[in-house]
Write a protein that holds these residues in place. Structure first.
Motif, PDB file in Angstrom:
ATOM      1  N   GLU A  59       0.824  -1.207   0.000  1.00 17.75           N
ATOM      2  CA  GLU A  59       0.000   0.000   0.000  1.00 17.75           C
ATOM      3  C   GLU A  59       0.864   1.266   0.000  1.00 17.75           C
ATOM      4  O   GLU A  59       0.465   2.285  -0.547  1.00 17.75           O
ATOM      5  CB  GLU A  59      -0.927  -0.024   1.215  1.00 17.75           C
ATOM      6  CG  GLU A  59      -2.045   0.963   1.162  1.00 17.75           C
ATOM      7  CD  GLU A  59      -3.048   0.759   2.277  1.00 17.75           C
ATOM      8  OE1 GLU A  59      -4.247   0.795   1.976  1.00 17.75           O
ATOM      9  OE2 GLU A  59      -2.639   0.558   3.440  1.00 17.75           O
ATOM     10  N   TRP A  69      -2.734  -0.106  -6.645  1.00 15.90           N
ATOM     11  CA  TRP A  69      -3.824  -0.404  -5.715  1.00 15.90           C
ATOM     12  C   TRP A  69      -3.558  -1.740  -5.027  1.00 15.90           C
ATOM     13  O   TRP A  69      -2.791  -2.562  -5.522  1.00 15.90           O
ATOM     14  CB  TRP A  69      -5.179  -0.439  -6.446  1.00 15.90           C
ATOM     15  CG  TRP A  69      -5.202  -1.341  -7.642  1.00 15.90           C
ATOM     16  CD1 TRP A  69      -4.901  -1.008  -8.941  1.00 15.90           C
ATOM     17  CD2 TRP A  69      -5.487  -2.753  -7.668  1.00 15.90           C
ATOM     18  NE1 TRP A  69      -4.993  -2.118  -9.755  1.00 15.90           N
ATOM     19  CE2 TRP A  69      -5.367  -3.194  -9.006  1.00 15.90           C
ATOM     20  CE3 TRP A  69      -5.848  -3.672  -6.705  1.00 15.90           C
ATOM     21  CZ2 TRP A  69      -5.585  -4.514  -9.377  1.00 15.90           C
ATOM     22  CZ3 TRP A  69      -6.069  -4.995  -7.076  1.00 15.90           C
ATOM     23  CH2 TRP A  69      -5.941  -5.391  -8.408  1.00 15.90           C
ATOM     24  N   ASN A 126      -5.750  -4.861  -2.775  1.00 16.88           N
ATOM     25  CA  ASN A 126      -7.018  -5.402  -2.303  1.00 16.88           C
ATOM     26  C   ASN A 126      -6.719  -6.454  -1.247  1.00 16.88           C
ATOM     27  O   ASN A 126      -6.253  -7.551  -1.566  1.00 16.88           O
ATOM     28  CB  ASN A 126      -7.810  -5.997  -3.468  1.00 16.88           C
ATOM     29  CG  ASN A 126      -9.197  -6.449  -3.056  1.00 16.88           C
ATOM     30  OD1 ASN A 126      -9.626  -6.248  -1.929  1.00 16.88           O
ATOM     31  ND2 ASN A 126      -9.892  -7.073  -3.975  1.00 16.88           N
ATOM     32  N   TYR A 127      -6.964  -6.102   0.028  1.00 16.85           N
ATOM     33  CA  TYR A 127      -6.775  -7.017   1.139  1.00 16.85           C
ATOM     34  C   TYR A 127      -7.699  -6.563   2.260  1.00 16.85           C
ATOM     35  O   TYR A 127      -7.578  -5.423   2.734  1.00 16.85           O
ATOM     36  CB  TYR A 127      -5.308  -7.037   1.605  1.00 16.85           C
ATOM     37  CG  TYR A 127      -5.082  -8.043   2.709  1.00 16.85           C
ATOM     38  CD1 TYR A 127      -5.128  -9.414   2.446  1.00 16.85           C
ATOM     39  CD2 TYR A 127      -4.861  -7.638   4.010  1.00 16.85           C
ATOM     40  CE1 TYR A 127      -4.948 -10.343   3.443  1.00 16.85           C
ATOM     41  CE2 TYR A 127      -4.667  -8.563   5.024  1.00 16.85           C
ATOM     42  CZ  TYR A 127      -4.718  -9.911   4.743  1.00 16.85           C
ATOM     43  OH  TYR A 127      -4.545 -10.830   5.739  1.00 16.85           O
ATOM     44  N   SER A 143      -9.273  -0.668   3.806  1.00 11.27           N
ATOM     45  CA  SER A 143     -10.186  -1.502   3.023  1.00 11.27           C
ATOM     46  C   SER A 143     -11.645  -1.223   3.350  1.00 11.27           C
ATOM     47  O   SER A 143     -12.020  -1.103   4.525  1.00 11.27           O
ATOM     48  CB  SER A 143      -9.908  -2.987   3.283  1.00 11.27           C
ATOM     49  OG  SER A 143     -10.885  -3.792   2.657  1.00 11.27           O
ATOM     50  N   GLN A 172     -13.775  -3.356   3.179  1.00  9.52           N
ATOM     51  CA  GLN A 172     -14.230  -4.631   3.736  1.00  9.52           C
ATOM     52  C   GLN A 172     -13.678  -4.903   5.144  1.00  9.52           C
ATOM     53  O   GLN A 172     -13.884  -5.974   5.698  1.00  9.52           O
ATOM     54  CB  GLN A 172     -13.829  -5.778   2.805  1.00  9.52           C
ATOM     55  CG  GLN A 172     -14.430  -5.676   1.414  1.00  9.52           C
ATOM     56  CD  GLN A 172     -15.950  -5.695   1.441  1.00  9.52           C
ATOM     57  OE1 GLN A 172     -16.563  -6.529   2.110  1.00  9.52           O
ATOM     58  NE2 GLN A 172     -16.561  -4.759   0.730  1.00  9.52           N
TER      59      GLN A 172
END
Length: 129
Positions: free
Chosen positions: A11, A18, A20-21, A27, A29
Motif C-alpha cells: 500500500e 492499488w 485489495n486485502y 479496506s 471490507q
C-alpha cells in the motif's frame, strides 16, 4: 500476520497502483473482515503493479523467493498473473467485466519470515520502474 505486513508494505509502495486485502485499515471490507474473520483475513492479496501488464510480468519474472504458480493458498509464498494464467481464455472485454485488470498480481503469502517476503517483493518491484 505475514499477509497484513505485506499488504501494508504494498500500500505504501510507489510501484503499486492499488491493493485489495480486507485486513487493511483502508479496506472497505475491514469491518466485515473483523466480524467474520476475527483471527485475521486470509493470506491472499491482489494488487496492481504500476505500468500495466508488462510491469506485472516483469515483477513476477523478478521474484526470487515466491513461486510462480497457477494456484494460491499454500504454505509457501506464491504468485500468479490471472490475466495470463487462470483467466487467459477471456477476451480483454471479458477480463474487464470479471474485474481482472492487466496489472493485477495475486499473491498467497506463506509462512516464511515476513521481512524476507517483503525484501523479495521490494527488489522485484524495483525492476518495474
Amino acid at each position: 500476520s505475514n499477509a497484513l505486513k505485506v499488504a501494508e508494505f504494498l500500500e505504501k509502495s510507489e510501484c503499486v497502483a492499488w491493493v485489495n486485502y480486507p485486513g487493511l485499515a483502508s479496506s472497505d471490507q475491514k469491518a466485515r473482515a473483523e466480524k467474520y474473520l476475527p483471527k485475521g483475513a486470509s493470506g491472499v492479496i491482489s494488487f496492481g503493479v504500476k505500468g500495466g501488464r508488462d510491469a506485472a510480468m516483469k515483477f513476477l519474472d523478478s521474484l526470487r523467493l515466491a513461486a510462480i504458480v497457477v494456484h494460491v493458498s499454500d504454505l509457501r509464498t506464491s504468485a500468479l498473473h490471472p490475466a495470463s494464467t487462470t483467466h487467459r481464455q477471456l477476451t480483454d472485454e471479458q477480463l474487464a467485466a470479471a474485474g481482472v485488470k492487466p496489472e493485477m498480481v495475486r499473491m498467497s503469502i506463506g509462512i516464511e519470515n515476513a521481512d524476507d517476503i517483503i525484501a523479495d517483493i521490494a527488489q522485484a518491484l524495483e525492476k518495474t520502474r
